[in-house]
Design an enzyme around this catalytic site. Structure first.
Site, PDB file in Angstrom:
ATOM      1  N   GLU A   9      23.765  31.717  31.595  1.00  0.00           N
ATOM      2  CA  GLU A   9      24.296  31.743  30.374  1.00  0.00           C
ATOM      3  C   GLU A   9      24.140  30.347  29.899  1.00  0.00           C
ATOM      4  OE1 GLU A   9      28.343  33.278  29.918  1.00  0.00           O
ATOM      5  OE2 GLU A   9      27.662  34.449  31.612  1.00  0.00           O
ATOM      6  N   TYR A  66      24.422  34.260  20.815  1.00  0.00           N
ATOM      7  CA  TYR A  66      26.086  34.230  20.113  1.00  0.00           C
ATOM      8  C   TYR A  66      26.535  32.865  19.863  1.00  0.00           C
ATOM      9  CZ  TYR A  66      27.613  34.138  25.088  1.00  0.00           C
ATOM     10  OH  TYR A  66      27.572  33.875  26.309  1.00  0.00           O
ATOM     11  N   ASP A  68      29.568  30.549  20.521  1.00  0.00           N
ATOM     12  CA  ASP A  68      30.868  30.687  21.059  1.00  0.00           C
ATOM     13  C   ASP A  68      31.993  29.652  20.416  1.00  0.00           C
ATOM     14  OD1 ASP A  68      32.431  31.481  23.367  1.00  0.00           O
ATOM     15  OD2 ASP A  68      31.463  30.007  24.901  1.00  0.00           O
ATOM     16  N   GLU A  74      25.135  29.810  22.010  1.00  0.00           N
ATOM     17  CA  GLU A  74      24.952  30.301  23.496  1.00  0.00           C
ATOM     18  C   GLU A  74      23.739  31.177  23.610  1.00  0.00           C
ATOM     19  OE1 GLU A  74      28.535  30.212  25.406  1.00  0.00           O
ATOM     20  OE2 GLU A  74      28.031  31.001  27.252  1.00  0.00           O
TER      21      GLU A  74
END
Lengths: 497, 60
Positions: A9, A66, A68, A74
């Site tokens: 990630e 998404y 964050d 991210e």
């Protein structure tokens, strides 16, 4: 040695581009007024934007983008079974993030956006750290908080920054190996925002009811630009995990303050000078420690069984390249290091610039070069231009990375997730009111939820999943009529079926 | 405690018994220093212009 899945990630720093009276300016994202949104218009062909949460999108490559905390984009890669695949999907993420947030300048960075270069009026405290988190599937180890597990893994991770450090310029202009090191203060713990650990103990397995599988979530590493650095970071870590699972990993005493070693070593040019001293008088540098693990892996690979020839081939390439990297670091072989390891590449850029200027670089200029190195927007991508000039260092072609924008890894559950997303996309084109939901370990359509608990399963996950795909197939072929009705699914928000 | 292998023991800061560097093993490559310098200069120039524009806009 078992095949496992792993993923990363990457948190990105973002600056909002503004156009006022024909002039383009940039400023950082402010909380909470600037909540980032994914460009629905530009992104609909690449994934499924959730109807309820506009700040996340499941990608057709099986990954997820998404926002964050409302402040930074991210990208979570899909689950990969090969280190080279993870490099591919990690690099594809840079492109995907830029497409998702066309209103931003994007930095693959562990630290805050370049606030110290007059970009902003916003004060960000010095503790902001954007990381590259790694996840590895681990077999048969229920508890990570044991002396054996930590004693085998922590020294490896503490010294790994000589490979995966992405370079950092402090306020005094000193160049460190790693961006992340200064935020690591504990050996093992579950906190990811402060008091970060070398080994993260947070339990979030994403494997449903499978209690034999655990997810190891690491937050200690840097975000890398160079393909070799990503490949070695993930490849060497998975070799060490295999050795731990099979009881063959080197094990060090825990009487040493490993977080302090990690932080001090980061301030040291090539991991040679900082040594860890044990009570019996043994002294190890970071390179010594990496060499011990690398040689243990070489022996381990000579007798262990593999699940396939492909696994064996990649493990041996990782091991050989790991040796080359350590050799190159010992001998300061810039011809090998530049374009492969980020911290060495950054140092080389400073060296070239100093030579051109005929003087030491100012702190601001060093920071500017460092930040430019991490900028991933198209057309301004220094790391991409460097990779092009240093073509011999590349592990992948542009075409292989482009494929990862839209196609999932073929040998993990990401392939199932992607199949569902594609079928759903086709159905949505015919019937825009159709919705579905997807998660790491489940997909939902109508009242049906299908689990995809085994991350390594990519062919036939069972009746539930096949039933959902069959139903979507019938809708897509016109065999089944779609009748919208509201319901709630396991994800807790209303869906139309 | 694991044992160090001889190859990993440099003596007096020298390379010691470590293997020859990868480049010295027949993988000769000369870094294109000038071209790399140009890439860095161009990027930094762009940022400097951006910052100047930012400062001007903020001042206005």
């Amino acid at each position: 040695m078992r095949d496992r899945v792993f993923g990363t990630e990457n948190e990105y720093g973002a600056l909002i581009i503004e156009n006022s009276s024909g002039k383009e300016t940039c400023r950082p994202v402010k909380k909470p007024t600037d909540t980032l949104h994914i460009s629905r218009e530009k992104f609909s062909r690449l994934g499924l934007i959730s109807n309820s949460v506009q700040s996340s999108v499941w990608l057709h490559n099986g990954g997820l983008i998404y926002v964050d905390c409302g402040t930074h984009p991210e990208y979570a890669s899909p689950e990969c079974r090969r280190a080279i695949d993870l490099v591919r999907f990690n690099k594809a993420g840079e492109e995907l993030i830029c497409r998702a947030f066309p209103q931003c300048k994007i930095f693959k960075d562990n630290c805050a956006p370049p606030i110290d270069l007059d970009y902003t009026e916003v004060v960000v405290d010095g503790l902001v750290s954007y990381g590259c988190h790694e996840s590895y599937l681990v077999f048969g180890i229920e508890d990570f908080n044991t002396e054996g597990f930590i004693g085998s893994l922590a020294p490896f991770l503490a010294s790994r920054q000589i490979i995966d450090g992405s370079g950092f310029v402090d306020d005094g202009g000193n160049v460190h190996l790693s961006q992340r090191a200064k935020f690591i203060y504990t050996l093992a713990g579950s906190n990811t925002l402060n008091s970060r650990s070398i080994i993260n103990l947070r339990k979030e397995d994403l494997t449903g009811t499978r209690t034999d599988l655990r997810r190891l979530h690491l937050i200690v590493g840097d975000a890398n630009l160079m393909e070799t650095a990503i490949f070695l970071k993930v490849g060497s870590t998975q070799l060490v995990l295999s050795m731990i699972e099979d009881g063959y990993a080197p094990r060090f005493d825990l009487c040493v303050n490993w977080p302090m070693f990690l932080r001090e070593m980061s301030r040291n040019a090539y991991g040679k000078a900082t040594v860890v001293v044990f009570p019996n008088g043994d002294r190890f540098s970071a390179l010594d420690i990496q060499w011990i693990y690398c040689q243990a892996a070489r022996k381990y690979l000579s007798f262990t069984d593999f699940e396939s020839e492909e696994s064996e081939h990649e493990a041996k390439i990782v091991c050989r390249m790991w040796e080359d990297a350590i050799d190159a670091l010992w001998s300061n072989d810039m011809n090998w290091l530049v374009g492969r390891l980020d911290h060495a590449t950054l140092r080389y850029l400073f060296m070239v610039e100093e030579k051109r200027a005929g003087a030491h670089l100012s702190v601001d200029r060093k920071k500017m070069i460092s930040q430019n190195y991490r900028k991933v927007n198209k057309g301004e991508n220094m790391s991409k231009l460097l990779a092009k000039k240093l073509g011999h260092t590349r592990l992948l072609t542009d075409a292989q990375i482009a494929d990862a924008l839209v196609n999932p890894p073929k040998n993990t559950r990401a392939a199932l997730r992607a199949r569902f997303l594609r079928a759903l996309s086709v159905a949505q084109k015919k019937h825009p009111s159709i919705s579905g939901a997807v998660g790491w370990s489940a997909v939902v359509f109508g009242k049906n939820t299908a689990n995809i608990n085994d991350p390594l399963c990519f062919i036939d996950p069972g009746h539930g999943f096949n039933g959902i795909l069959e139903e979507l197939g019938k809708i897509n072929s016109g065999e089944l009529t779609h009748k919208p009705q509201m319901t709630h699914n396991d994800f807790g928000y209303p869906l139309e079926v | 405690m694991p044992k160090r292998e001889k190859r990993s023991l440099p003596k007096d800061g020298k390379k010691g018994e470590h293997a020859p560097s990868p480049s010295a093993q027949g993988k000769e490559f000369q870094l294109p220093e000038d071209e790399i310098g140009d890439i860095v200069d161009d990027a930094v120039k762009g940022t400097e212009q951006e910052l100047a524009s930012n400062k001007q806009t903020n001042a206005e």
